[in-house]
Motif scaffolding. Structure first.
Motif, short mmCIF file in Angstrom:
data_model
loop_
_atom_site.label_atom_id
_atom_site.label_comp_id
_atom_site.label_asym_id
_atom_site.label_seq_id
_atom_site.Cartn_x
_atom_site.Cartn_y
_atom_site.Cartn_z
N VAL A 1 -29.07 -13.07 -15.41
CA VAL A 1 -28.71 -11.96 -14.54
C VAL A 1 -29.92 -11.56 -13.71
N SER A 2 -30.64 -12.53 -13.20
CA SER A 2 -31.87 -12.22 -12.47
C SER A 2 -31.83 -12.79 -11.07
N PRO A 3 -32.61 -12.31 -10.12
CA PRO A 3 -33.35 -11.05 -10.19
C PRO A 3 -32.38 -9.87 -10.04
N LEU A 4 -32.61 -8.87 -10.82
CA LEU A 4 -31.71 -7.73 -10.83
C LEU A 4 -32.17 -6.58 -9.97
N LEU A 5 -33.45 -6.49 -9.74
CA LEU A 5 -33.96 -5.30 -9.06
C LEU A 5 -35.07 -5.67 -8.10
N ARG A 6 -34.91 -5.22 -6.88
CA ARG A 6 -35.97 -5.26 -5.87
C ARG A 6 -35.94 -3.89 -5.21
N THR A 7 -37.00 -3.12 -5.40
CA THR A 7 -37.00 -1.75 -4.92
C THR A 7 -38.42 -1.26 -4.70
N VAL A 8 -38.53 -0.09 -4.11
CA VAL A 8 -39.82 0.58 -3.99
C VAL A 8 -40.18 1.14 -5.36
N ALA A 9 -41.44 1.02 -5.73
CA ALA A 9 -41.90 1.48 -7.04
C ALA A 9 -42.07 3.00 -7.00
N GLY A 10 -40.96 3.70 -7.10
CA GLY A 10 -40.95 5.15 -7.15
C GLY A 10 -40.08 5.62 -8.29
N PRO A 11 -39.93 6.93 -8.46
CA PRO A 11 -39.14 7.46 -9.58
C PRO A 11 -37.71 6.91 -9.64
N GLN A 12 -37.10 6.65 -8.49
CA GLN A 12 -35.74 6.12 -8.50
C GLN A 12 -35.67 4.73 -9.13
N ALA A 13 -36.78 4.01 -9.13
CA ALA A 13 -36.81 2.68 -9.75
C ALA A 13 -36.52 2.78 -11.25
N LEU A 14 -36.97 3.87 -11.88
CA LEU A 14 -36.73 4.04 -13.32
C LEU A 14 -35.25 4.24 -13.60
N ASP A 15 -34.53 4.91 -12.70
CA ASP A 15 -33.08 5.04 -12.85
C ASP A 15 -32.40 3.68 -12.75
N GLU A 16 -32.89 2.85 -11.85
CA GLU A 16 -32.34 1.50 -11.69
C GLU A 16 -32.63 0.64 -12.93
N VAL A 17 -33.82 0.77 -13.48
CA VAL A 17 -34.16 0.04 -14.71
C VAL A 17 -33.21 0.46 -15.83
N ASP A 18 -32.93 1.74 -15.95
CA ASP A 18 -32.00 2.24 -16.96
C ASP A 18 -30.61 1.64 -16.76
N ARG A 19 -30.14 1.59 -15.51
CA ARG A 19 -28.83 1.01 -15.21
C ARG A 19 -28.79 -0.46 -15.61
N ILE A 20 -29.85 -1.18 -15.31
CA ILE A 20 -29.90 -2.61 -15.63
C ILE A 20 -29.93 -2.82 -17.14
N LEU A 21 -30.71 -2.02 -17.86
CA LEU A 21 -30.74 -2.15 -19.32
C LEU A 21 -29.37 -1.89 -19.94
N THR A 22 -28.64 -0.94 -19.39
CA THR A 22 -27.28 -0.67 -19.88
C THR A 22 -26.39 -1.89 -19.64
N GLU A 23 -26.51 -2.50 -18.48
CA GLU A 23 -25.74 -3.71 -18.16
C GLU A 23 -26.12 -4.86 -19.09
N VAL A 24 -27.42 -5.04 -19.29
CA VAL A 24 -27.89 -6.12 -20.16
C VAL A 24 -27.42 -5.89 -21.59
N ARG A 25 -27.47 -4.66 -22.05
CA ARG A 25 -27.03 -4.33 -23.42
C ARG A 25 -25.59 -4.77 -23.65
N SER A 26 -24.76 -4.64 -22.64
CA SER A 26 -23.36 -5.01 -22.78
C SER A 26 -23.16 -6.53 -22.83
N LYS A 27 -24.20 -7.30 -22.47
CA LYS A 27 -24.09 -8.75 -22.41
C LYS A 27 -24.77 -9.47 -23.57
N CYS A 28 -25.41 -8.72 -24.45
CA CYS A 28 -26.09 -9.39 -25.55
C CYS A 28 -25.68 -8.76 -26.88
N ASN A 29 -25.92 -9.48 -27.94
CA ASN A 29 -25.51 -9.04 -29.28
C ASN A 29 -26.69 -8.60 -30.12
#
Length: 95
Positions: free
Chosen positions: A4-32
């Motif tokens: 599922v890569s690359p998942l994120l290309r963004t400016v390194a600002g506070p909003q990037a952490l929200d995107e990382v959280d979203r991606i981790l939630t997505e990844v969590r649903s795909k692994c055991n």
């Protein structure tokens, strides 16, 4: 392997952490992975992302780009970050 890569290309600002959280939630649903293992992965990933957001633009007069790749494989999850910010020397012995 679920790639599922690359998942994120963004400016390194506070909003990037929200995107990382979203991606981790997505990844969590795909692994055991067990909850405790995935929690440890999440802590490490957030620490790295937060360090990029906090330190990568140090001394620069421009926005820093952050990229995050994730691979969910049979027995592990690989997360990689890159940024185009200022390199920082870290001495783990100095703590």
């Amino acid at each position: 392997m679920v790639d599922v890569s690359p998942l994120l290309r963004t400016v390194a600002g506070p909003q990037a952490l929200d995107e990382v959280d979203r991606i981790l939630t997505e990844v969590r649903s795909k692994c055991n992975a067990p909850d405790d293992i995935f929690m440890n992965l999440g802590i490490a990933v957030f620490e790295i992302a937060a360090n990029i957001v906090e330190h990568a633009a140090s001394g620069l007069n421009r926005l820093v780009q952050l990229q995050m790749w994730v691979q969910v494989r049979a027995h592990d999850v690989l997360v990689e970050f890159t940024d185009d910010g200022t390199p920082t020397d870290v001495d783990p012995e100095s703590q």
